[in-house]
Every structure is written in C-alpha cells, then in structure tokens.
Enzyme design. Structure first.
Site, mmCIF file in Angstrom:
data_model
loop_
_atom_site.group_PDB
_atom_site.id
_atom_site.type_symbol
_atom_site.label_atom_id
_atom_site.label_comp_id
_atom_site.label_asym_id
_atom_site.label_seq_id
_atom_site.Cartn_x
_atom_site.Cartn_y
_atom_site.Cartn_z
ATOM 1 N N CYS A 1 -15.326 -22.258 27.630
ATOM 2 C CA CYS A 1 -14.651 -22.305 28.623
ATOM 3 C C CYS A 1 -14.359 -24.026 29.190
ATOM 4 O O CYS A 1 -15.279 -24.736 29.053
ATOM 5 C CB CYS A 1 -15.116 -21.469 30.099
ATOM 6 S SG CYS A 1 -15.553 -19.881 29.700
ATOM 7 N N ARG B 1 -11.383 -25.558 24.474
ATOM 8 C CA ARG B 1 -12.718 -24.978 24.806
ATOM 9 C C ARG B 1 -12.670 -23.456 24.887
ATOM 10 O O ARG B 1 -13.773 -22.626 25.260
ATOM 11 C CB ARG B 1 -13.239 -25.458 26.129
ATOM 12 C CG ARG B 1 -13.345 -27.060 25.878
ATOM 13 C CD ARG B 1 -14.036 -27.633 27.298
ATOM 14 N NE ARG B 1 -15.222 -27.210 27.671
ATOM 15 C CZ ARG B 1 -16.191 -27.585 27.332
ATOM 16 N NH1 ARG B 1 -16.236 -28.808 26.596
ATOM 17 N NH2 ARG B 1 -17.547 -27.071 27.534
ATOM 18 N N TRP C 1 -13.331 -18.412 27.562
ATOM 19 C CA TRP C 1 -13.522 -17.972 26.344
ATOM 20 C C TRP C 1 -14.700 -16.852 26.508
ATOM 21 O O TRP C 1 -15.576 -17.046 27.079
ATOM 22 C CB TRP C 1 -14.335 -18.973 25.384
ATOM 23 C CG TRP C 1 -14.576 -18.519 24.169
ATOM 24 C CD1 TRP C 1 -13.679 -18.500 22.856
ATOM 25 C CD2 TRP C 1 -15.811 -17.854 23.677
ATOM 26 N NE1 TRP C 1 -14.366 -18.095 21.920
ATOM 27 C CE2 TRP C 1 -15.855 -17.660 22.278
ATOM 28 C CE3 TRP C 1 -17.119 -17.791 24.280
ATOM 29 C CZ2 TRP C 1 -16.641 -17.047 21.584
ATOM 30 C CZ3 TRP C 1 -18.255 -17.150 23.498
ATOM 31 C CH2 TRP C 1 -17.934 -16.747 22.276
ATOM 32 N N ASN D 1 -18.555 -21.805 33.432
ATOM 33 C CA ASN D 1 -18.763 -22.084 32.337
ATOM 34 C C ASN D 1 -20.418 -21.647 31.908
ATOM 35 O O ASN D 1 -21.004 -22.597 32.237
ATOM 36 C CB ASN D 1 -18.029 -23.372 31.953
ATOM 37 C CG ASN D 1 -18.575 -23.939 30.369
ATOM 38 O OD1 ASN D 1 -18.709 -22.794 29.375
ATOM 39 N ND2 ASN D 1 -18.582 -25.118 29.954
ATOM 40 N N GLY D 2 -20.401 -20.614 31.126
ATOM 41 C CA GLY D 2 -21.907 -20.344 30.631
ATOM 42 C C GLY D 2 -22.109 -19.006 30.565
ATOM 43 O O GLY D 2 -21.345 -18.151 30.763
ATOM 44 N N GLU E 1 -18.081 -25.695 3.500
ATOM 45 C CA GLU E 1 -17.252 -26.103 4.232
ATOM 46 C C GLU E 1 -15.676 -25.579 4.194
ATOM 47 O O GLU E 1 -15.082 -25.387 5.074
ATOM 48 C CB GLU E 1 -17.190 -27.740 4.381
ATOM 49 C CG GLU E 1 -16.436 -28.428 5.382
ATOM 50 C CD GLU E 1 -16.569 -28.087 6.764
ATOM 51 O OE1 GLU E 1 -17.473 -27.337 7.083
ATOM 52 O OE2 GLU E 1 -15.668 -28.499 7.493
ATOM 53 N N LYS F 1 -13.492 -23.484 6.583
ATOM 54 C CA LYS F 1 -12.113 -24.264 7.120
ATOM 55 C C LYS F 1 -11.348 -23.206 6.917
ATOM 56 O O LYS F 1 -10.572 -22.706 7.769
ATOM 57 C CB LYS F 1 -11.938 -25.365 6.492
ATOM 58 C CG LYS F 1 -11.249 -26.636 7.370
ATOM 59 C CD LYS F 1 -12.213 -27.385 8.214
ATOM 60 C CE LYS F 1 -13.067 -26.635 9.158
ATOM 61 N NZ LYS F 1 -14.167 -27.451 9.612
ATOM 62 N N GLU G 1 -11.677 -19.947 9.288
ATOM 63 C CA GLU G 1 -11.363 -20.422 10.825
ATOM 64 C C GLU G 1 -9.874 -20.205 10.961
ATOM 65 O O GLU G 1 -9.525 -19.680 12.101
ATOM 66 C CB GLU G 1 -11.750 -21.877 11.062
ATOM 67 C CG GLU G 1 -13.042 -22.092 11.575
ATOM 68 C CD GLU G 1 -13.432 -23.404 11.814
ATOM 69 O OE1 GLU G 1 -13.924 -23.422 12.994
ATOM 70 O OE2 GLU G 1 -13.389 -24.220 10.952
ATOM 71 N N HIS H 1 -25.013 -14.323 -9.773
ATOM 72 C CA HIS H 1 -26.127 -13.729 -9.536
ATOM 73 C C HIS H 1 -25.504 -12.523 -8.279
ATOM 74 O O HIS H 1 -26.362 -12.156 -7.700
ATOM 75 C CB HIS H 1 -27.097 -14.436 -8.831
ATOM 76 C CG HIS H 1 -27.837 -15.180 -9.723
ATOM 77 N ND1 HIS H 1 -28.586 -14.848 -10.773
ATOM 78 C CD2 HIS H 1 -27.739 -16.604 -9.965
ATOM 79 C CE1 HIS H 1 -29.142 -15.829 -11.445
ATOM 80 N NE2 HIS H 1 -28.607 -16.987 -11.069
ATOM 81 N N LYS I 1 -13.830 -24.624 20.468
ATOM 82 C CA LYS I 1 -14.137 -26.000 20.060
ATOM 83 C C LYS I 1 -15.502 -26.158 20.390
ATOM 84 O O LYS I 1 -16.584 -26.597 19.458
ATOM 85 C CB LYS I 1 -13.319 -27.057 20.524
ATOM 86 C CG LYS I 1 -13.516 -28.489 20.183
ATOM 87 C CD LYS I 1 -13.185 -28.700 18.649
ATOM 88 C CE LYS I 1 -13.511 -29.955 18.029
ATOM 89 N NZ LYS I 1 -13.269 -29.765 16.518
HETATM 90 O O1 M6R Z 1 -19.774 -29.642 18.292
HETATM 91 P P1 M6R Z 1 -20.677 -29.354 17.208
HETATM 92 O O2 M6R Z 1 -20.592 -30.168 15.955
HETATM 93 O O3 M6R Z 1 -22.145 -28.860 17.559
HETATM 94 O O4 M6R Z 1 -20.126 -27.658 16.807
HETATM 95 C C1 M6R Z 1 -20.821 -26.981 15.686
HETATM 96 C C2 M6R Z 1 -19.800 -25.867 15.425
HETATM 97 O O5 M6R Z 1 -19.410 -24.893 16.499
HETATM 98 C C3 M6R Z 1 -18.546 -26.482 14.894
HETATM 99 O O6 M6R Z 1 -18.781 -27.460 13.674
HETATM 100 C C4 M6R Z 1 -17.635 -25.219 14.382
HETATM 101 O O7 M6R Z 1 -18.255 -24.693 13.302
HETATM 102 C C5 M6R Z 1 -16.307 -25.871 13.716
HETATM 103 N N1 M6R Z 1 -15.042 -25.128 14.589
HETATM 104 C C6 M6R Z 1 -16.113 -25.854 12.544
HETATM 105 O O8 M6R Z 1 -14.606 -26.362 12.308
#
Ligand code: M6R
Length: 612
Positions: free
Chosen positions: A2, A27, A74, A100-101, A485, A489, A492, A508, A607
């Site tokens: 948030c 956020r 969020w 937020n929390g 990764e 990506k 997401e 496997h 984010k």
């Molecule tokens: O801000 P941080 O690097 O600690 O965040 C960790 C993950 O939340 C972040 O890398 C997330 O997986 C991304 N959306 C990946 O693109």
C-alpha cells in the site's frame, strides 16, 4: 504494501495527494481513496480500481481542503472493494485513518469492540485499529496522540498509519512500525508518504521516521516522539533524487524505461568502485570490514524474489572466487525456521526496496544473535539499508515497474565486485584472473547496450510464442539462477505459467511436460557447461519442444538445434548472467504487452512487499 500520502499546509491538498498516489501505485493498486478535512468536516472518497478511477469519480466534486490523506491499496484483509478501501472512518465519524501493514491481533480487538456495540462497515484490520483508537480516545479523556500511543502498545503486527481528526483542522498524526514513512519538510507545510517520490518536487528535505516513532505534523511544526512519549530530534536528510528519475521519459512503460536504463545504471554502479586500469576495487562497506568478511566461516544470503535469484548467482561467484561456503535463504523461511546464526556470522541482505518485510524481520533476528549484516540495497535510506552494519548501494535509481530489472543487474554487479574485492584480499584468485574479470565487468554496459539494439528481433519471438500456456526456462551453472529469473519475469507480467530449472535436472521430472506446444528457453552462453547444455537441447528437440536459445555470438552448434536464437556478446562465464538476463527481460516485456497486460502494474502484485 500500500502507498500512503498526506499533506498539511497552505496549498490545495487533493492535487498533491492524487499525484502522490499515482507515484505510489507501484505499491498496490486494487483500490484507492482520500480523506479531506475542510471547515471542520471530513469528506472521504474511495473507489475500487486504480487511482485514475478515483480521479474520474471526483471530477466536478468540490475537493477544496488544505489538509488530507490518501491511500492506494494492496488488499490483505478483505477483498478489493469500495467499502474495504481506505481511508476508513471511525464509528463516531470523527476520525479518518489510512494504514499500510497488517494488524495481527485484530480479531481479538474486534471481539472486544463488538462487545462494546461497535459496528464495522468493512472487513479490514484497519477499521478495527481505528475504532480501537477511538474507543481509547473517548473513554480516557485523553488527546488523540495519547490514544494512538496507548493503542499501538496493544497491537502486534506492522503499520504505518496517518490519522485525521475533525476536531483538529491542521494536524496529521502518523506512526510507523515495519512499514515505511517519509516526511517532507516544506516552507510552512509538510508532506507525508511511503517513499520520497510524492515529495520530491516540493522539497528535498526529508525525515525518515523510524519504527516505534510517532509524528505530530502541522503546517509549521513537526514533533517526533517515541512510543514512550519522549521527544526525538528529527534527523533531516537531503534527498539525492531528481524528478526525471520517477517519470517515464518518453517510454511507454516504466519497465521498458528501466530495461533501457541498464547501460547507464550499471555504469553508475561501477563508477568510483571499479578501476580496471589500475586493477583495484574500492567499496567502503567491504574495505572497512574486510577482516571480518574474508575470515567468515560461511556467508548467508537472505532475500526474496528476484533479489533471491541475485543471491543464487552470488553463491556461485563467492564460492568460486573466495572459497567461502555460502547459503542462500528465502527470507520468509529463514525468519521462522530457527536457523543457526552465531555471533560474527556474515549475512548479506539483498533488496531493491529495502523494505521487504520478510527480509527485514529475518535481519533483525540475525542481528539480535550477533550476526554482521551487509546490505545490498537499491533504495537509499530504506529500512534494510539502515539496519545493516555496512553495505553497498546498487545505484540503479528509483525502480517503479513492479518487475525488477535494473535493480537485479545492479545487484549482480555489486555482488560480483564484492566477491572480487574479497578474493584478492584473501588471495584465492590469481592476479591474472582478477584483472581479466575487472576488464570484463567494465565492458558490461557496452554489451548490454548491444543487446538492447536487438530488441525488435526479441519482440518478434515474443509475438510468436505469446499464446503458449506454459514455458520452461533452463540454464546451468551461473546461468541457472537466470533461468529462474526468466521464468519469474514471464509469470509476473504475462500471466503465462513458467518454470525455471537447472537444465540437467529437467530430465528428473519436467521433461514430461515437453511436447510440440512447449517453448523451452535455454540460457546457453559459451561457458564450461556449454557442451552439456547442448546435450540437454538435444533431449528437448528429440521430444519436439520449441527451443528458444540465448547464445553467444559465434556459436554455430546451438542454432542447428533451436527454433529461435538470440545472440548476445561473449563474456566470461562469471559475468555472463548480467548480460544473459537482458533478453529475458525484453522477452517478458513484449509478451506481456502483446497480451494487453499493464506490465507496470500486473494483477495481484505490488512492488514493495511490506507484509509477510
Ligand atoms: O524489494 P525487494 O528486492 O526486497 O523485493 C523482493 C521481491 O518482492 C521482488 O524481487 C519481486 O520478486 C519482484 N516483483 C520481481 O520482479
């Protein structure tokens, strides 16, 4: 997660809050709202959906006010809906609050309040906390500030809250624990936000509020106290950030802008640290603590998501170059599984935002046990940066796209430099290899630039495979985490199911998935594993999988096995991950766009994950 914004001062609050919410949408973006206080009356407007929908709903509405708070959500407790959106209003209508929390013991508090005949209009933990504060306020004949302090002592969980009181036309009460809060100091005005992006165009002077601190904010006054009611002198920091850094600068999306920024962000990360010509690396955080780090019996790396993938690459590099055992941990597991952490253990925390709740709490626990915390963080002044004993910023600049791109390459560059710096001190690397790797690192920005020039070709491949239901990403050695990764990506921002795997491990289990409909992305640059990964390609080809390969210029074997190839410049195998990830970022971006997805704000994500 948030995003929260607040303003008190002579200007119109609504436009400042609205603009701020748009900047903080990364956020969370499932609903938003504002509370404006004018002539002793609180007006609260909220709407399910993105901030633009709130804005649209308020066209023609009188939003005149010099004080207000706003929230972009969020969802945690309660589905995204108008009624669960923030700000929430207390039972009497006197108070309005954004949060937020997560309040972990909200159920118990709600029970208490229900027995006192409180009613609730939402499913949120926030409304419970707000009514709990109001209950204390009304029954203890105290000030709102005192009521907040008493309430916060009773709750468990994380929060950053901003409160407005109808009976106090100029004051915002704010408090934080575990969720970030920055206060901007203007001339006769104050700005409050989850990060500095809503503040930057008004003032560069900010105060980062710490956990268990409470702020009483008026146009001409900022009082900071701890939860024990002792005054604290606000520590004013000058923001080192430009407005252009948080705007799209002509690109369609922040993600694309951030991908294209990489030649310069990597350069910024190297600048002043890597001196290839005289064969040195200067990193104050390492230099000042070199004995402790180089003599560590093991290094633990703690992170989440993409940052965790950077940790996996670092494990390979540090073990290879420094001969120190490395363990890479998901922060969310580490914090709960009672890990063995001893005094003097070295923990490297990797985080773009520096606010990820799981990472932060894991570090706090390790610190209590006497571990030495080294932060590899992008967001300057963030919570993880501040709790670390030492660290190295990635200098990638503000990353806004939810999918992490430039922060990841920054992390890889920092971690590689760290390993080289330790290895040369420890004498676990030859001078020749050390100098070679320094030159290789210095060449990375140019190589990344060359790949970006090939974006149209990558777009064609994305369009060809955009309708696939699943993808497999395979890599070996240093490129294995890059396969993870690449899969993350794609998931997401295109919502296509994807799995990353070590190429040899594929037989496997995942090989059962392979048929003519499955695109398999091989990250198969020229390295010591190359012949092996070519055999893995054969195995996929024999089962009619569609092979997309990321390969080194000059490789003439892999193209004979691949349906589509993306050539990248040659690089030492240890440096290759920093450049082999770039085509994967572009592949995901173009796939997401082709599927009509808002790649900067993909569904369900945020984010900065400041809840566990
Ligand atoms: O801000 P941080 O690097 O600690 O965040 C960790 C993950 O939340 C972040 O890398 C997330 O997986 C991304 N959306 C990946 O693109």
């Amino acid at each position: 997660m948030c995003g929260i914004v607040g303003y008190t001062g002579p200007k119109q609050a609504y436009p400042i809050i609205l603009k701020g919410l748009k900047r903080l949408e990364y956020r969370g973006y499932d609903s938003s709202g504002v509370a404006l206080l004018h002539n002793g009356k609180l007006d609260v407007y909220k709407k399910k959906g993105k901030v633009a929908q709130l804005e649209e709903s308020l066209v023609g509405v009188n939003v005149h006010a010099h004080i207000g708070i706003g929230h972009t959500r969020w969802a945690t407790h309660g589905e995204p809906s108008d009624r669960n959106s923030h700000p929430h209003t207390s039972s009497s209508g006197r108070l309005s609050m954004i949060h937020n929390g997560i309040i972990e013991n909200y159920a118990q508090l709600k029970k208490e309040l229900l027995s006192k005949n409180y009613t609730f209009t939402s499913d949120t933990d926030t409304e419970v906390l707000l009514n709990f504060i109001e209950d204390i306020l009304l029954n203890n004949n105290c000030t709102l500030e005192e009521a907040v302090r008493i309430a916060l002592k009773r709750i468990t969980g994380a929060y950053c809250i901003l409160l407005l009181d109808e009976q106090d036309p100029e004051t915002i009460i704010a408090a934080r624990k575990g969720s970030p809060l920055v206060i901007g100091i203007g001339k006769g005005e104050h700005f409050l936000a989850s990060d500095a992006s809503p503040i930057i165009e008004y003032t560069k002077e900010v105060v980062y509020v710490n956990d268990y601190e409470l702020a009483i904010v008026r146009p001409n006054e900022l009082i900071l106290k701890n939860i024990g009611n002792e005054k604290i002198t606000p520590f004013i920091t000058k923001l080192d950030m430009e407005l252009a850094a948080i705007e799209k600068g002509g690109y369609d999306h922040f993600m694309l802008k951030e991908i294209y920024e990489q030649p310069s962000t990597i350069q910024d990360c190297l600048r002043g640290r890597l001196h290839a010509e005289d064969g040195t690396i200067t990193m104050a955080g390492i230099d000042d603590n070199i004995e402790q780090i180089k003599n560590a019996e093991r290094i633990m790396i703690v992170a989440c998501g993409t940052s965790w993938h950077a940790g996996l690459v670092a494990e390979y590099i540090i073990e290879e170059l420094c001969r120190i055992p490395v363990e890479v941990e998901y922060a969310s597991e580490f914090r709960y599984r009672n890990p063995i952490v001893n005094k003097g253990d070295v923990i490297i925390a990797i985080s773009q935002s520096g606010e990820t709740a799981d990472t932060l709490v894991a570090l706090e626990k390790a610190k209590e046990n006497g571990a030495f915390i080294f932060g590899v963080v992008n967001a300057v002044g963030s919570s993880i940066a501040r709790i670390s004993h030492a660290g190295a910023y990635t200098h990638a600049g503000h990353e806004i796209g939810v999918a992490s791109t430039k922060a990841f390459t920054g992390q890889l560059v920092v971690l590689t430099m760290m390993a080289l710096r330790i290895a040369i001190q420890k004498e676990t690397i030859t001078q020749e290899r050390y100098l070679h790797l320094l030159t290789e690192l210095a060449d990375v920005p140019e190589k990344v630039d060359a790949i970006l020039k090939n974006a149209e070709h990558i777009k064609t491949i994305a369009l060809k495979y955009k309708d696939a239901h699943d993808f497999l990403f395979l890599g070996r050695g240093y490129n294995f985490p890059i396969a993870l990764e690449g899969a993350l990506k794609l998931k997401e921002i295109s919502y296509i199911h994807a799995e990353g795997y070590p190429a040899a491990e594929m037989k496997h289990g995942p090989i059962a998935l392979v048929d003519e409909n499955l695109p398999v992305v091989f990250i198969a640059t020229k390295d010591s594993y190359h012949e092996k990964i070519v055999s893995n390609m054969q195995e996929i080809k024999a089962r009619k999988g569609k092979i997309i390969s990321i390969i080194t210029e000059g490789d003439d074997i892999s193209p004979t096995l691949s349906n589509d190839c993306i050539f990248i410049p040659p690089a030492d195998e240890l440096i290759a991950p920093i450049i082999s990830v770039i085509p994967l970022q572009l592949l995901s971006y173009f796939t997401g766009i082709a599927k009509g997805i808002d790649v900067d704000k993909p569904r369900n994500l945020a984010k900065s994950v400041t809840v566990e």
